[in-house]
Design a protein around this motif. Structure first.
Motif, mmCIF file in Angstrom:
data_model
loop_
_atom_site.group_PDB
_atom_site.id
_atom_site.type_symbol
_atom_site.label_atom_id
_atom_site.label_comp_id
_atom_site.label_asym_id
_atom_site.label_seq_id
_atom_site.Cartn_x
_atom_site.Cartn_y
_atom_site.Cartn_z
ATOM 1 N N ASP A 20 46.558 -8.588 54.621
ATOM 2 C CA ASP A 20 46.466 -8.632 53.164
ATOM 3 C C ASP A 20 47.000 -9.962 52.624
ATOM 4 O O ASP A 20 46.394 -10.568 51.731
ATOM 5 N N ASP A 21 48.120 -10.430 53.176
ATOM 6 C CA ASP A 21 48.670 -11.732 52.766
ATOM 7 C C ASP A 21 47.693 -12.856 53.055
ATOM 8 O O ASP A 21 47.490 -13.747 52.226
ATOM 9 N N ARG A 22 47.092 -12.825 54.229
ATOM 10 C CA ARG A 22 46.141 -13.886 54.589
ATOM 11 C C ARG A 22 44.909 -13.844 53.698
ATOM 12 O O ARG A 22 44.390 -14.888 53.292
ATOM 13 N N LEU A 23 44.437 -12.645 53.376
ATOM 14 C CA LEU A 23 43.281 -12.526 52.473
ATOM 15 C C LEU A 23 43.618 -13.057 51.088
ATOM 16 O O LEU A 23 42.795 -13.705 50.444
ATOM 17 N N SER A 24 44.834 -12.813 50.631
ATOM 18 C CA SER A 24 45.257 -13.341 49.327
ATOM 19 C C SER A 24 45.243 -14.864 49.344
ATOM 20 O O SER A 24 44.816 -15.498 48.377
ATOM 21 N N ASN A 25 45.706 -15.444 50.442
ATOM 22 C CA ASN A 25 45.683 -16.907 50.567
ATOM 23 C C ASN A 25 44.256 -17.433 50.565
ATOM 24 O O ASN A 25 43.954 -18.442 49.919
ATOM 25 N N ILE A 26 43.368 -16.745 51.262
ATOM 26 C CA ILE A 26 41.966 -17.167 51.312
ATOM 27 C C ILE A 26 41.334 -17.064 49.927
ATOM 28 O O ILE A 26 40.603 -17.953 49.498
ATOM 29 N N GLU A 27 41.636 -15.988 49.214
ATOM 30 C CA GLU A 27 41.115 -15.836 47.851
ATOM 31 C C GLU A 27 41.562 -16.991 46.959
ATOM 32 O O GLU A 27 40.770 -17.531 46.181
ATOM 33 N N ASP A 29 42.420 -20.002 47.949
ATOM 34 C CA ASP A 29 41.722 -21.213 48.384
ATOM 35 C C ASP A 29 40.299 -21.257 47.839
ATOM 36 O O ASP A 29 39.842 -22.292 47.353
ATOM 37 N N VAL A 30 39.600 -20.141 47.914
ATOM 38 C CA VAL A 30 38.224 -20.079 47.421
ATOM 39 C C VAL A 30 38.198 -20.310 45.912
ATOM 40 O O VAL A 30 37.339 -21.032 45.396
ATOM 41 N N ARG A 31 39.154 -19.741 45.210
ATOM 42 C CA ARG A 31 39.235 -19.920 43.757
ATOM 43 C C ARG A 31 39.413 -21.398 43.410
ATOM 44 O O ARG A 31 38.845 -21.894 42.444
ATOM 45 N N GLU A 32 40.209 -22.110 44.210
ATOM 46 C CA GLU A 32 40.416 -23.540 43.981
ATOM 47 C C GLU A 32 39.184 -24.362 44.359
ATOM 48 O O GLU A 32 38.914 -25.400 43.750
ATOM 49 N N LEU A 33 38.439 -23.920 45.358
ATOM 50 C CA LEU A 33 37.293 -24.688 45.834
ATOM 51 C C LEU A 33 36.071 -24.584 44.925
ATOM 52 O O LEU A 33 35.281 -25.519 44.849
ATOM 53 N N LYS A 34 35.917 -23.468 44.252
ATOM 54 C CA LYS A 34 34.731 -23.276 43.413
ATOM 55 C C LYS A 34 34.544 -24.391 42.383
ATOM 56 O O LYS A 34 33.447 -24.958 42.282
ATOM 57 N N PRO A 35 35.563 -24.739 41.601
ATOM 58 C CA PRO A 35 35.357 -25.825 40.625
ATOM 59 C C PRO A 35 35.071 -27.170 41.304
ATOM 60 O O PRO A 35 34.287 -27.973 40.799
ATOM 61 N N ARG A 36 35.698 -27.388 42.460
ATOM 62 C CA ARG A 36 35.470 -28.652 43.161
ATOM 63 C C ARG A 36 34.034 -28.738 43.659
ATOM 64 O O ARG A 36 33.403 -29.806 43.590
ATOM 65 N N VAL A 37 33.490 -27.638 44.147
ATOM 66 C CA VAL A 37 32.098 -27.628 44.604
ATOM 67 C C VAL A 37 31.170 -27.867 43.420
ATOM 68 O O VAL A 37 30.178 -28.598 43.528
ATOM 69 N N THR A 38 31.486 -27.283 42.279
ATOM 70 C CA THR A 38 30.674 -27.489 41.075
ATOM 71 C C THR A 38 30.637 -28.961 40.697
ATOM 72 O O THR A 38 29.579 -29.502 40.370
ATOM 73 N N VAL A 39 31.790 -29.632 40.769
ATOM 74 C CA VAL A 39 31.846 -31.056 40.440
ATOM 75 C C VAL A 39 30.994 -31.862 41.425
ATOM 76 O O VAL A 39 30.248 -32.769 41.023
ATOM 77 N N VAL A 40 31.080 -31.528 42.703
ATOM 78 C CA VAL A 40 30.273 -32.229 43.709
ATOM 79 C C VAL A 40 28.786 -32.022 43.424
ATOM 80 O O VAL A 40 27.989 -32.964 43.489
ATOM 81 N N GLU A 41 28.400 -30.800 43.092
ATOM 82 C CA GLU A 41 26.996 -30.523 42.771
ATOM 83 C C GLU A 41 26.536 -31.315 41.550
ATOM 84 O O GLU A 41 25.415 -31.840 41.529
ATOM 85 N N GLU A 42 27.392 -31.413 40.540
ATOM 86 C CA GLU A 42 27.028 -32.184 39.345
ATOM 87 C C GLU A 42 26.853 -33.662 39.686
ATOM 88 O O GLU A 42 25.904 -34.296 39.226
ATOM 89 N N HIS A 43 27.765 -34.196 40.481
ATOM 90 C CA HIS A 43 27.656 -35.609 40.876
ATOM 91 C C HIS A 43 26.390 -35.842 41.694
ATOM 92 O O HIS A 43 25.701 -36.858 41.515
ATOM 93 N N LEU A 44 26.094 -34.928 42.595
ATOM 94 C CA LEU A 44 24.886 -35.055 43.406
ATOM 95 C C LEU A 44 23.644 -35.020 42.531
ATOM 96 O O LEU A 44 22.717 -35.816 42.708
ATOM 97 N N GLY A 45 23.639 -34.117 41.547
ATOM 98 C CA GLY A 45 22.511 -34.050 40.614
ATOM 99 C C GLY A 45 22.350 -35.345 39.839
ATOM 100 O O GLY A 45 21.222 -35.838 39.652
ATOM 101 N N ASN A 46 23.477 -35.922 39.406
ATOM 102 C CA ASN A 46 23.409 -37.197 38.682
ATOM 103 C C ASN A 46 22.896 -38.318 39.576
ATOM 104 O O ASN A 46 22.149 -39.194 39.125
ATOM 105 N N MET A 47 23.295 -38.303 40.839
ATOM 106 C CA MET A 47 22.812 -39.331 41.770
ATOM 107 C C MET A 47 21.307 -39.207 41.980
ATOM 108 O O MET A 47 20.598 -40.215 42.020
ATOM 109 N N VAL A 48 20.809 -37.992 42.089
ATOM 110 C CA VAL A 48 19.372 -37.781 42.262
ATOM 111 C C VAL A 48 18.625 -38.306 41.042
ATOM 112 O O VAL A 48 17.584 -38.966 41.166
ATOM 113 N N LEU A 49 19.156 -38.034 39.847
ATOM 114 C CA LEU A 49 18.522 -38.545 38.631
ATOM 115 C C LEU A 49 18.526 -40.069 38.600
ATOM 116 O O LEU A 49 17.535 -40.702 38.224
ATOM 117 N N SER A 50 19.639 -40.670 39.012
ATOM 118 C CA SER A 50 19.726 -42.134 39.031
ATOM 119 C C SER A 50 18.726 -42.728 40.011
ATOM 120 O O SER A 50 18.043 -43.710 39.703
#
Length: 78
Positions: A20-27, A29-50
Motif C-alpha cells: 500500500d505504501d509503495r502504491l501511494s508513492n507510485i500514485e 509519482d504519476v500525479r507529478e508526471l502527468k503535467p510534465r507529459v502534457t508540457v512535452v506534448e504541447e512543445h512537440l505539437g509546437n515543433m511540428v507546427l514550426s
C-alpha cells in the motif's frame, strides 16, 4: 504464545501495508508526471507546427527559384 495463524496474518498484513505504501508513492509519482507529459506534448505539437511552417516557406522558395530558372532558361544539367 502466538499461534501460527496469527503470525501468518501479521506477516500478510505487514506485506499488504508495504504494498500500500509503495502504491501511494507510485500514485504520487504519476500525479507529478502527468503535467510534465502534457508540457512535452504541447512543445512537440509546437515543433511540428514550426516545421510545417518552415516546409511551406521552403516550398514557396522552391517555386520562386523554379520560376527564375524557367525565365532565365536555366536547366541544371537536364
Amino acid at each position: 504464545m502466538r499461534s501460527v495463524t496469527e503470525n501468518v496474518e501479521n506477516l500478510i498484513l505487514e506485506r499488504l501495508r508495504h504494498i500500500d505504501d509503495r502504491l501511494s508513492n507510485i500514485e504520487g509519482d504519476v500525479r507529478e508526471l502527468k503535467p510534465r507529459v502534457t508540457v512535452v506534448e504541447e512543445h512537440l505539437g509546437n515543433m511540428v507546427l514550426s516545421i510545417s511552417g518552415l516546409n511551406a516557406r521552403m516550398d514557396r522558395f522552391d517555386e520562386g527559384l523554379t520560376r527564375v530558372e524557367r525565365r532565365m532558361d536555366l536547366r541544371g544539367g537536364e
